[in-house]
Motif scaffolding. Structure first.
Motif, short mmCIF file in Angstrom:
data_model
loop_
_atom_site.label_atom_id
_atom_site.label_comp_id
_atom_site.label_asym_id
_atom_site.label_seq_id
_atom_site.Cartn_x
_atom_site.Cartn_y
_atom_site.Cartn_z
N VAL A 72 14.20 1.47 11.52
CA VAL A 72 13.77 0.34 10.71
C VAL A 72 12.24 0.26 10.78
N ARG A 73 11.61 0.39 9.60
CA ARG A 73 10.14 0.33 9.52
C ARG A 73 9.73 -0.75 8.52
N ARG A 74 8.67 -1.46 8.86
CA ARG A 74 8.13 -2.52 8.00
C ARG A 74 6.63 -2.24 7.86
N ALA A 75 6.16 -2.29 6.61
CA ALA A 75 4.73 -2.14 6.35
C ALA A 75 4.25 -3.37 5.58
N ARG A 76 3.09 -3.84 5.96
CA ARG A 76 2.53 -5.02 5.32
C ARG A 76 1.15 -4.69 4.77
N ILE A 77 0.96 -4.91 3.48
CA ILE A 77 -0.35 -4.77 2.85
C ILE A 77 -0.98 -6.16 2.86
N VAL A 78 -2.18 -6.28 3.44
CA VAL A 78 -2.80 -7.59 3.59
C VAL A 78 -4.26 -7.60 3.15
N SER A 79 -4.66 -8.71 2.57
CA SER A 79 -6.06 -8.91 2.23
C SER A 79 -6.82 -9.26 3.50
N GLU A 80 -8.08 -8.88 3.54
CA GLU A 80 -8.94 -9.24 4.66
C GLU A 80 -10.19 -9.93 4.13
N PRO A 81 -10.64 -11.00 4.81
CA PRO A 81 -10.01 -11.54 6.01
C PRO A 81 -8.61 -12.06 5.68
N PRO A 107 -4.85 -2.73 5.31
CA PRO A 107 -5.76 -3.58 4.57
C PRO A 107 -5.67 -3.24 3.07
N ARG A 108 -5.61 -4.28 2.24
CA ARG A 108 -5.43 -4.10 0.80
C ARG A 108 -6.47 -3.19 0.18
N ARG A 109 -7.70 -3.22 0.65
CA ARG A 109 -8.74 -2.36 0.10
C ARG A 109 -8.39 -0.88 0.25
N GLN A 110 -7.58 -0.56 1.23
CA GLN A 110 -7.18 0.83 1.44
C GLN A 110 -5.94 1.20 0.63
N ALA A 111 -5.42 0.25 -0.15
CA ALA A 111 -4.22 0.50 -0.95
C ALA A 111 -4.53 0.64 -2.43
N ALA A 158 5.60 5.14 -2.42
CA ALA A 158 4.70 4.04 -2.09
C ALA A 158 4.81 3.70 -0.61
N PHE A 159 6.03 3.53 -0.12
CA PHE A 159 6.19 3.16 1.28
C PHE A 159 5.60 4.22 2.20
N GLU A 160 5.93 5.48 1.95
CA GLU A 160 5.45 6.54 2.85
C GLU A 160 3.93 6.65 2.83
N THR A 161 3.31 6.43 1.68
CA THR A 161 1.85 6.47 1.62
C THR A 161 1.26 5.29 2.38
N VAL A 162 1.81 4.11 2.18
CA VAL A 162 1.35 2.93 2.94
C VAL A 162 1.54 3.18 4.43
N TRP A 163 2.69 3.72 4.80
CA TRP A 163 2.98 3.97 6.22
C TRP A 163 1.98 4.94 6.83
N GLU A 164 1.68 6.02 6.11
CA GLU A 164 0.73 7.02 6.62
C GLU A 164 -0.66 6.41 6.83
N ARG A 165 -1.08 5.54 5.93
CA ARG A 165 -2.40 4.93 6.01
C ARG A 165 -2.42 3.70 6.91
N GLY A 166 -1.26 3.14 7.18
CA GLY A 166 -1.17 1.89 7.92
C GLY A 166 -1.57 2.01 9.37
N ILE A 167 -1.93 0.88 9.93
CA ILE A 167 -2.36 0.77 11.32
C ILE A 167 -1.19 0.21 12.12
N PRO A 168 -0.76 0.92 13.19
CA PRO A 168 0.32 0.38 14.02
C PRO A 168 -0.02 -1.04 14.51
N HIS A 169 1.00 -1.86 14.60
CA HIS A 169 0.79 -3.27 14.97
C HIS A 169 -0.08 -3.43 16.20
N ASP A 170 0.19 -2.67 17.23
CA ASP A 170 -0.57 -2.86 18.48
C ASP A 170 -2.03 -2.42 18.37
N HIS A 171 -2.41 -1.81 17.25
CA HIS A 171 -3.81 -1.41 17.04
C HIS A 171 -4.49 -2.23 15.93
N TYR A 172 -3.73 -3.08 15.25
CA TYR A 172 -4.30 -3.88 14.16
C TYR A 172 -4.76 -5.20 14.72
#
Length: 175
Positions: A72-81, A107-111, A158-172
């Motif tokens: 089970v994997r969850r990815a969140r695209i978020v605006s910053e701040p 981060p949304r800018r990276q999406a 889309a999910f796999e691309t977001v996942w590859e670029r995403g930051i693991p929770h413990d590093h975000y």
């Protein structure tokens, strides 16, 4: 909700290998006066040692699903701040991880160059999509099921691309 849309226990219960979830909103409908978000705004934080107090029965369902060998994997695209709601989600995500989910943040800018579907979704075993529809203020507008091959392909890529670029929770880090 349409009758052909399974409940989440039915949906995740049907998964045999993977269940992925993409979230793309900076806020979902919350009650500012009561409930978990209001409690968080007032200073409440989950106690890592008090698992019984966490979001039930959702985390039990995730733990059972992962226990059957489903990733089970969850990815969140978020605006910053990030929004206040995303701060709330981030602070409690350790409970999802403890239940067995893997979570990444992008981060949304990276999406910007990623072809994304128009709605949040769950993709089960790379074959079945559960679209999550929302109103403009973030309230649930129900779900929809699709097995359309083109939509499945879009969601998978889309999910796999977001996942590859995403930051693991413990590093975000949220600042």
């Amino acid at each position: 909700m349409p009758s052909n849309v399974p409940t989440f226990p039915e949906l995740l219960g049907s998964a045999t290998s993977t269940a992925v979830h993409l979230e793309m909103r900076d806020s979902y409908a919350v009650d500012y006066e009561k409930g978990p978000f209001a409690d968080w705004r007032a200073g409440f934080r989950h106690d890592p040692g008090d698992r019984a107090s966490w979001w039930r029965p959702w985390l039990d369902l995730i733990q059972e699903t992962v226990g059957r060998g489903v990733v089970v994997r969850r990815a969140r695209i978020v605006s910053e701040p990030v929004s206040e709601y995303i701060r709330f989600e981030h602070s409690g995500t350790f409970t999802n991880i403890t239940a067995g989910e893997q979570v990444r943040w992008l981060p949304r800018r990276q999406a910007s160059a990623i072809a994304l579907p128009g709605n949040d979704f769950w993709l089960i075993d790379g074959r079945l999509i559960r679209w999550n529809h929302f109103t403009g203020d973030g309230a649930s507008a129900g779900g929809e099921i699709s097995e359309d091959p083109a939509a499945v392909k879009l969601c998978t890529e889309a999910f796999e691309t977001v996942w590859e670029r995403g930051i693991p929770h413990d590093h975000y880090a949220i600042t």
